[in-house]
Design a protein around this motif. Structure first.
Motif, short mmCIF file in Angstrom:
data_model
loop_
_atom_site.label_atom_id
_atom_site.label_comp_id
_atom_site.label_asym_id
_atom_site.label_seq_id
_atom_site.Cartn_x
_atom_site.Cartn_y
_atom_site.Cartn_z
N PHE A 1 -27.52 28.01 35.46
CA PHE A 1 -27.22 28.44 34.09
C PHE A 1 -25.93 27.81 33.58
CE2 PHE A 1 -29.68 32.73 34.23
CZ PHE A 1 -30.86 32.02 34.10
N LEU B 1 -25.65 25.39 30.32
CA LEU B 1 -24.78 25.69 29.17
C LEU B 1 -23.81 24.55 28.89
CD1 LEU B 1 -23.92 29.46 29.71
CD2 LEU B 1 -25.27 28.48 27.85
N ARG C 1 -29.06 23.72 25.88
CA ARG C 1 -28.64 24.99 25.29
C ARG C 1 -29.72 25.70 24.49
NH1 ARG C 1 -22.42 23.50 23.40
NH2 ARG C 1 -21.60 23.30 25.53
N PHE D 1 -31.47 28.88 25.79
CA PHE D 1 -30.86 30.21 25.72
C PHE D 1 -30.85 30.76 24.29
CE2 PHE D 1 -28.85 27.96 29.28
CZ PHE D 1 -29.16 28.82 30.32
N ASP D 2 -31.37 30.00 23.34
CA ASP D 2 -31.38 30.43 21.94
C ASP D 2 -32.60 31.33 21.72
OD1 ASP D 2 -31.07 30.79 19.27
OD2 ASP D 2 -31.26 28.69 18.70
N ASP D 3 -32.41 32.59 22.00
CA ASP D 3 -33.52 33.54 22.02
C ASP D 3 -33.28 34.64 20.99
OD1 ASP D 3 -35.56 35.34 22.66
OD2 ASP D 3 -35.47 34.84 24.78
N ASN E 1 -38.12 32.71 21.02
CA ASN E 1 -37.24 31.82 21.76
C ASN E 1 -37.34 30.43 21.14
OD1 ASN E 1 -37.06 29.61 24.04
ND2 ASN E 1 -35.82 31.34 24.72
N THR F 1 -31.35 36.01 37.28
CA THR F 1 -32.14 35.29 36.27
C THR F 1 -32.18 36.05 34.95
OG1 THR F 1 -33.53 34.33 38.00
CG2 THR F 1 -34.40 34.31 35.76
N GLY G 1 -29.39 35.26 32.30
CA GLY G 1 -29.95 34.59 31.14
C GLY G 1 -29.54 35.27 29.84
N ALA H 1 -25.88 34.55 29.21
CA ALA H 1 -25.71 33.17 28.75
C ALA H 1 -26.10 33.04 27.28
CB ALA H 1 -26.55 32.23 29.60
N ALA H 2 -27.20 33.70 26.89
CA ALA H 2 -27.64 33.65 25.49
C ALA H 2 -26.60 34.31 24.58
CB ALA H 2 -28.99 34.35 25.35
N LEU I 1 -23.59 32.01 24.22
CA LEU I 1 -23.90 30.87 23.35
C LEU I 1 -23.83 31.29 21.88
CD1 LEU I 1 -24.79 27.90 23.33
CD2 LEU I 1 -27.15 28.70 23.32
#
Length: 238
Positions: free
Chosen positions: A87, A91, A97, A100-102, A173, A223, A227, A230-231, A234
């Motif tokens: 991860f 990033l 990237r 992770f744009d969810d 996502n 995970t 995750g 991380a999202a 971001l």
């Protein structure tokens, strides 16, 4: 006669376990308030273990043996470290990237992120899924500490079906929408469930390697919680 009786008990137990899981996922995703999600997951996990034990399944067959805890913890921490390192690298590379744009993450504050990553996901998602699909169901299907493809694939297939409702929101996502957004929703859902089934086989391999549910629990938590974190990071640093 005794063997046939034991097999019949296992069949009934598998049926009850599947019905229990179907009820739990419906309640968690469609009925219960958000705060009850980890409660539902924890209670379901406990009921599944009680069901398996009452059906004659040993704790070690479910990956819950005490002697395997040390090895499971070591293998789990190794897996967790690899996931978090992946991860971090993703990033750091702009091209990765969008993974992770969810849109499902929304715009939570730090308190909400801590609730999600430390309580909701570990207890409401990871605990019940690992107990069910890497512990109880493979054992009831005839598995155990030995690798047997029948129980592994059977539990993995059910793990894929378990993801039916979550798969319906995958188009939110950015990476999925950008690559597969043109597909019909039903096909996207099928692909997502197949991917989940594949992940189920991998997680069972990790449990087999660690000889304990602690191993896939650690990887699964890293995970899912990693995750989400991380999202959130971001979104906060755009």
């Amino acid at each position: 006669m005794g063997a046939r009786t034991g097999e019949g008990i296992r069949v009934v137990a598998v049926t009850v376990a599947v019905l229990l899981l179907a009820t739990a996922t419906f309640l968690a995703n469609r009925v219960l308030p958000g705060w009850a999600y980890p409660v539902c997951g924890t209670v379901t996990a406990v009921l599944l273990v009680v069901l398996a034990r009452s059906s004659g399944v040993a704790a070690t067959a479910m990956g819950l043996g005490r002697r395997q805890l040390g090895r499971g913890a070591v293998v789990g921490l190794i897996g967790m470290g690899l996931v978090l390192l992946t991860f971090a690298v993703a990033l750091a590379v702009p091209a990765f990237r969008p993974l992770f744009d969810d849109g499902r993450v929304g715009s939570p504050d730090l308190t909400e992120v801590l609730w999600q990553t430390l309580i909701r996901i570990p207890l409401g998602t990871v605990l019940v899924e690992e107990v069910a699909f890497r512990g109880v169901l493979p054992a009831l299907l005839g598995g155990g500490q030995r690798w047997r493809w029948g129980p592994v694939l059977g539990a993995a297939g059910l793990f894929g079906l378990w993801h039916l409702l979550p798969s319906l929101a995958l188009v939110r996502n950015a990476a999925v929408a950008g690559t597969l957004g043109g597909l019909p929703l039903w096909l996207l859902s099928v692909l997502a469930m197949l991917a989940a089934a594949g992940a189920g086989v991998f997680l069972h391999w990790w449990r087999h390697t660690g000889r304990s549910l602690l191993a896939p629990v650690a990887v699964h938590t890293a995970t899912n919680s990693g995750g989400l974190a991380a999202a959130w990071w971001l979104l906060a640093h755009r």
